[in-house]
Enzyme design. Structure first.
Site, PDB file in Angstrom:
ATOM      1  N   HIS A 201       0.780  -1.244  -0.031  1.00 18.54           N
ATOM      2  CA  HIS A 201      -0.220  -0.103   0.055  1.00 18.54           C
ATOM      3  C   HIS A 201       1.069   1.254  -0.078  1.00 18.54           C
ATOM      4  CE1 HIS A 201       0.489  -0.226   4.402  1.00 18.54           C
ATOM      5  NE2 HIS A 201       0.306   1.138   4.503  1.00 18.54           N
ATOM      6  N   HIS A 263       7.593  -2.392   2.304  1.00 22.15           N
ATOM      7  CA  HIS A 263       7.478  -1.074   2.156  1.00 22.15           C
ATOM      8  C   HIS A 263       8.382  -0.200   2.052  1.00 22.15           C
ATOM      9  CE1 HIS A 263       3.520  -2.271   3.479  1.00 22.15           C
ATOM     10  NE2 HIS A 263       3.666  -2.045   4.534  1.00 22.15           N
TER      11      HIS A 263
HETATM   12  P1  NDP Z   1      -8.446 -10.477   9.638  1.00 24.22           P
HETATM   13  O1  NDP Z   1      -8.006 -11.267  10.903  1.00 24.22           O
HETATM   14  O2  NDP Z   1      -9.565  -9.517  10.309  1.00 24.22           O
HETATM   15  O3  NDP Z   1      -9.289 -11.398   8.788  1.00 24.22           O
HETATM   16  C1  NDP Z   1     -10.117 -11.128   7.542  1.00 24.22           C
HETATM   17  C2  NDP Z   1     -11.101 -12.174   7.818  1.00 24.22           C
HETATM   18  O4  NDP Z   1     -10.619 -13.403   7.125  1.00 24.22           O
HETATM   19  C3  NDP Z   1     -11.863 -12.398   8.841  1.00 24.22           C
HETATM   20  O5  NDP Z   1     -12.935 -11.428   9.116  1.00 24.22           O
HETATM   21  C4  NDP Z   1     -12.369 -14.063   8.582  1.00 24.22           C
HETATM   22  O6  NDP Z   1     -13.636 -13.718   7.793  1.00 24.22           O
HETATM   23  C5  NDP Z   1     -11.340 -14.455   7.829  1.00 24.22           C
HETATM   24  N1  NDP Z   1     -10.377 -15.512   8.538  1.00 24.22           N
HETATM   25  C6  NDP Z   1      -9.646 -14.834   9.881  1.00 24.22           C
HETATM   26  N2  NDP Z   1      -9.169 -15.774  10.244  1.00 24.22           N
HETATM   27  C7  NDP Z   1      -9.034 -16.909   9.529  1.00 24.22           C
HETATM   28  C8  NDP Z   1      -8.482 -17.980   9.258  1.00 24.22           C
HETATM   29  N3  NDP Z   1      -7.634 -18.434  10.463  1.00 24.22           N
HETATM   30  N4  NDP Z   1      -8.983 -18.757   8.405  1.00 24.22           N
HETATM   31  C9  NDP Z   1      -9.799 -18.570   7.508  1.00 24.22           C
HETATM   32  N5  NDP Z   1     -10.206 -17.121   7.422  1.00 24.22           N
HETATM   33  C10 NDP Z   1      -9.991 -16.625   8.420  1.00 24.22           C
HETATM   34  O7  NDP Z   1      -7.477  -9.730   8.698  1.00 24.22           O
HETATM   35  P2  NDP Z   1      -7.343  -8.340   8.297  1.00 24.22           P
HETATM   36  O8  NDP Z   1      -8.600  -7.923   7.725  1.00 24.22           O
HETATM   37  O9  NDP Z   1      -6.686  -7.661   9.487  1.00 24.22           O
HETATM   38  O10 NDP Z   1      -6.363  -8.524   7.090  1.00 24.22           O
HETATM   39  C11 NDP Z   1      -6.438  -9.295   6.063  1.00 24.22           C
HETATM   40  C12 NDP Z   1      -5.181  -9.323   4.987  1.00 24.22           C
HETATM   41  O11 NDP Z   1      -4.664  -7.958   4.772  1.00 24.22           O
HETATM   42  C13 NDP Z   1      -3.962  -9.820   5.852  1.00 24.22           C
HETATM   43  O12 NDP Z   1      -3.323 -10.740   4.731  1.00 24.22           O
HETATM   44  C14 NDP Z   1      -3.286  -8.702   6.320  1.00 24.22           C
HETATM   45  O13 NDP Z   1      -1.677  -8.919   6.407  1.00 24.22           O
HETATM   46  C15 NDP Z   1      -3.426  -7.608   5.376  1.00 24.22           C
HETATM   47  N6  NDP Z   1      -3.338  -6.355   5.873  1.00 24.22           N
HETATM   48  C16 NDP Z   1      -4.082  -5.897   7.033  1.00 24.22           C
HETATM   49  C17 NDP Z   1      -4.039  -4.687   7.550  1.00 24.22           C
HETATM   50  C18 NDP Z   1      -4.895  -4.216   8.450  1.00 24.22           C
HETATM   51  O14 NDP Z   1      -4.668  -3.015   8.685  1.00 24.22           O
HETATM   52  N7  NDP Z   1      -5.826  -4.566   8.938  1.00 24.22           N
HETATM   53  C19 NDP Z   1      -2.987  -3.527   7.001  1.00 24.22           C
HETATM   54  C20 NDP Z   1      -2.141  -4.156   5.841  1.00 24.22           C
HETATM   55  C21 NDP Z   1      -2.286  -5.484   5.439  1.00 24.22           C
HETATM   56  P3  NDP Z   1     -14.586 -14.996   7.860  1.00 24.22           P
HETATM   57  O15 NDP Z   1     -14.406 -15.667   9.263  1.00 24.22           O
HETATM   58  O16 NDP Z   1     -16.053 -14.399   7.727  1.00 24.22           O
HETATM   59  O17 NDP Z   1     -14.248 -15.950   6.857  1.00 24.22           O
HETATM   60  C1  BG6 Z   2       1.321  -2.445   7.669  1.00 26.56           C
HETATM   61  C2  BG6 Z   2       2.117  -3.188   8.935  1.00 26.56           C
HETATM   62  O1  BG6 Z   2       1.757  -2.999   6.421  1.00 26.56           O
HETATM   63  O2  BG6 Z   2       1.815  -0.883   7.652  1.00 26.56           O
HETATM   64  C3  BG6 Z   2       1.743  -2.553   9.889  1.00 26.56           C
HETATM   65  O3  BG6 Z   2       1.506  -4.376   8.747  1.00 26.56           O
HETATM   66  C4  BG6 Z   2       2.027  -0.991   9.839  1.00 26.56           C
HETATM   67  O4  BG6 Z   2       2.410  -2.884  11.289  1.00 26.56           O
HETATM   68  C5  BG6 Z   2       1.334  -0.443   8.849  1.00 26.56           C
HETATM   69  O5  BG6 Z   2       1.692  -0.383  11.006  1.00 26.56           O
HETATM   70  C6  BG6 Z   2       1.828   1.083   8.398  1.00 26.56           C
HETATM   71  O6  BG6 Z   2       1.215   1.473   7.382  1.00 26.56           O
HETATM   72  P1  BG6 Z   2       1.101   3.240   7.396  1.00 26.56           P
HETATM   73  O7  BG6 Z   2       0.377   3.498   6.104  1.00 26.56           O
HETATM   74  O8  BG6 Z   2       0.183   3.462   8.664  1.00 26.56           O
HETATM   75  O9  BG6 Z   2       2.263   3.818   7.249  1.00 26.56           O
END
Ligand code: NDP
Ligand code: BG6
Length: 512
Positions: A201, A263
């Site tokens: 991102h 990043h």
């Molecule tokens: P979540 O932990 O919130 O998971 C997203 C959804 O995936 C859940 O709502 C659930 O939906 C499903 N899920 C969770 N755990 C599992 C599991 N063990 N097996 C199968 N399904 C599962 O993740 P995020 O939304 O925080 O992150 C999603 C992706 O984005 C990741 O790859 C993360 O690294 C990346 N990311 C996240 C950021 C953030 O700010 N959150 C920032 C940058 C990258 P359901 O149960 O309905 O299927």
């Molecule tokens: C994510 C990392 O990719 O970037 C986080 O998983 C980090 O640990 C974040 O906090 C930082 O993003 P930004 O856009 O807030 O600098």
């Protein structure tokens, strides 16, 4: 400049020619990223009239929720996280075309249902719709989703045409070289590379795109952009936050995987790459890969090119905070670094001998991401009789976030009858020039994927090249556990061992 107008040059960087009718399918639709970033991005694109008239949103996940319940979750996400307030007429445009499909990520039948659901949308509309799959689940299920997209025929929908199926894959892209290769192999057995959009991102941030513009739309930098004029480059990605509620993820990741490998390396690649022959995705990515390949292998030993540390308790903004090992969910014996610093050498004609210093970490005194280009010091001869001899090195700083901008330190004369010299700062601030309501990175990236422009995404070989550099470091650190792990108090600029990475070249870390 009106809020939703782009600089004309950016039309070259990403051809905003309008997306075809599109259905965005979000896997992990009940998740944190979906609520925080993806739904608000879709909303703001709609607000700016950048979505195609025929736009559809499908949430997919294991949670059994109805279409209506998903619409409520989505509108709540806009209310809570969008940079603009929810306006009913804008939201209704999206909401009317928002549905939800429930099913497991390893359940082929659920993907068949999804196929059917998309076909019904197309039937009602009376035309074909581009499928854009956004994989926003934990990485443990990336492979299953990609495999089922392939098996169900969704991956190959409209292959070879402009509206062919596309897939956006969230980070982390693997956890080392082998896993990144395995993921690429799975992807390539179901998708063509042109269909794949690996997210970092940081590439969607306005200031990161501006780095390309500054470098290649101005003639004054390029002649100086090399070892003859540049003394060193420092890239800092500092966060004020700690691990927060993410220990489960972070303990398996650490700073090198979470921030440096992706990043920070993208910032380095854009800073150091050769001018591409065009702004086409492949031309830009070719140059990024070339410069990443020219980086010398790292000396992973303690006292070598890398250092790592964990924050201990300290003060942030006058408030006491816990050390990493005391954070909930963190093992007291954790060998996970919250800080990493690296000294890199790029062995090519342009950069040989110019050290690149990279650092990132949590619990710095403040959040700041910057790229500082330090030029060689001017000879002091002309002002030799003057006692204020220590001329500052010119430094060009790209402040990626916050308070986005660009500054240049020059030496200037202090007004008065004597010749006294002082560093002065030329400052360009985005907020002052353009106003502050700039698009979020995810808006740009979702739109680019929709229109099929991969310039701001990572190519498979790029991810692998970066992992190749860092996998020996990760392996070494794993073998050492807590041995060799330094510490720094929360609210400081990092551990003292990081100073020695620079002091061998008589350099010091900046305190931005
Ligand atoms: P979540 O932990 O919130 O998971 C997203 C959804 O995936 C859940 O709502 C659930 O939906 C499903 N899920 C969770 N755990 C599992 C599991 N063990 N097996 C199968 N399904 C599962 O993740 P995020 O939304 O925080 O992150 C999603 C992706 O984005 C990741 O790859 C993360 O690294 C990346 N990311 C996240 C950021 C953030 O700010 N959150 C920032 C940058 C990258 P359901 O149960 O309905 O299927
Ligand atoms: C994510 C990392 O990719 O970037 C986080 O998983 C980090 O640990 C974040 O906090 C930082 O993003 P930004 O856009 O807030 O600098």
């Amino acid at each position: 400049m009106a809020e939703n107008q782009h600089h004309p040059f950016l039309h070259g960087l990403s051809k905003h020619r309008g997306a075809p009718p599109t259905v965005v399918v979000i896997f992990g639709a009940s998740g944190d990223l979906t609520a925080r970033k993806l739904i608000p991005a879709v909303y703001n694109l709609s607000y700016d009239n950048l979505l195609p008239a025929d736009f559809f949103l499908i949430g997919f996940g294991r949670s059994e929720i109805t279409d209506e319940a998903f619409r409520v979750v989505a509108s709540d996400a806009v209310k809570q996280f969008s940079r603009r307030e929810l306006q009913t007429d804008v939201w209704n445009r999206i909401s009317a075309h928002t549905t939800y499909v429930s099913g497991g990520y390893d359940d082929k039948a659920a993907f068949d249902r999804l196929y059917q659901h998309i076909s019904e949308i197309e039937k009602k509309l009376g035309r074909e719709v581009q499928p854009l799959f956004y994989i926003s689940t934990p990485p443990s299920v990336f492979q299953s989703i990609i495999t089922n997209l392939g098996a169900s025929g969704l991956a190959s929908k409209y292959l070879g045409q402009a509206h062919q199926a596309k897939v956006i894959i969230e980070k982390p892209f693997g956890r080392d070289l082998d896993s990144a290769r395995a993921l690429n192999t799975t992807i390539r057995s179901h998708f063509e590379e042109q269909q794949v959009y690996r997210i970092d991102h940081y590439l969607g941030k306005e200031t990161v795109q501006d780095l390309l513009v500054q470098r290649f739309a101005n003639s004054i930098f390029e002649p100086l952009w090399n070892r003859n004029f540049i003394e060193s480059v420092q890239i800092t990605v500092a966060e004020e936050v700690g691990v927060e509620a993410r220990a489960g993820y972070y303990e398996q990741s650490g700073c090198l995987r979470d921030m440096i490998q992706n990043h920070t390396m993208q910032l380095l690649a854009l800073t150091a790459m050769e001018p591409p022959v065009s702004l086409d995705a492949e031309a830009v990515r070719d140059e990024k890969v070339k410069v990443l390949r020219a980086i010398q292998p790292l000396n992973v030993q303690v006292g070598g090119d890398v250092t790592r540390a964990q924050y201990t308790d300290g003060m942030i903004g006058g408030v006491p905070v816990k050390g990493y090992l005391q954070e909930p969910g963190v093992s007291p014996k954790s060998g996970t670094e919250t800080y990493a610093a690296i000294r890199l050498s790029i062995n090519n004609w342009r950069w040989q001998g110019v050290p690149f210093y990279l650092r990132s970490g949590k619990r710095f005194p403040r959040r700041v991401t910057e790229i500082a280009i330090q030029f060689r010091k001017p000879p002091g001869t002309l002002f030799a009789q003057n006692k204020h001899l220590d001329l500052a090195a010119n430094t060009l700083t790209f402040q990626i976030q916050p308070d986005e901008g660009l500054s240049l330190i020059l030496n200037g004369k202090i007004p008065g009858l004597e010749t006294r010299i002082q560093p002065v700062k030329m400052n360009f601030r985005y907020a002052t020039t353009f106003g502050s309501n700039t698009p979020e990175a995810y808006e740009r990236l979702v739109l680019d994927a929709m229109i099929g422009d991969g310039t701001l995404f990572i190519r498979g070989d790029e991810a692998e090249t970066s992992w190749k550099l860092y996998t020996p470091v990760l392996d070494f650190w794993k073998s050492q556990g807590q041995k060799g792990m330094d510490q720094y108090p929360a609210g400081s600029w990092g551990p003292t061992t990081a100073e020695t990475l620079l002091s061998t070249n008589q350099h010091t870390w900046r305190e931005p």
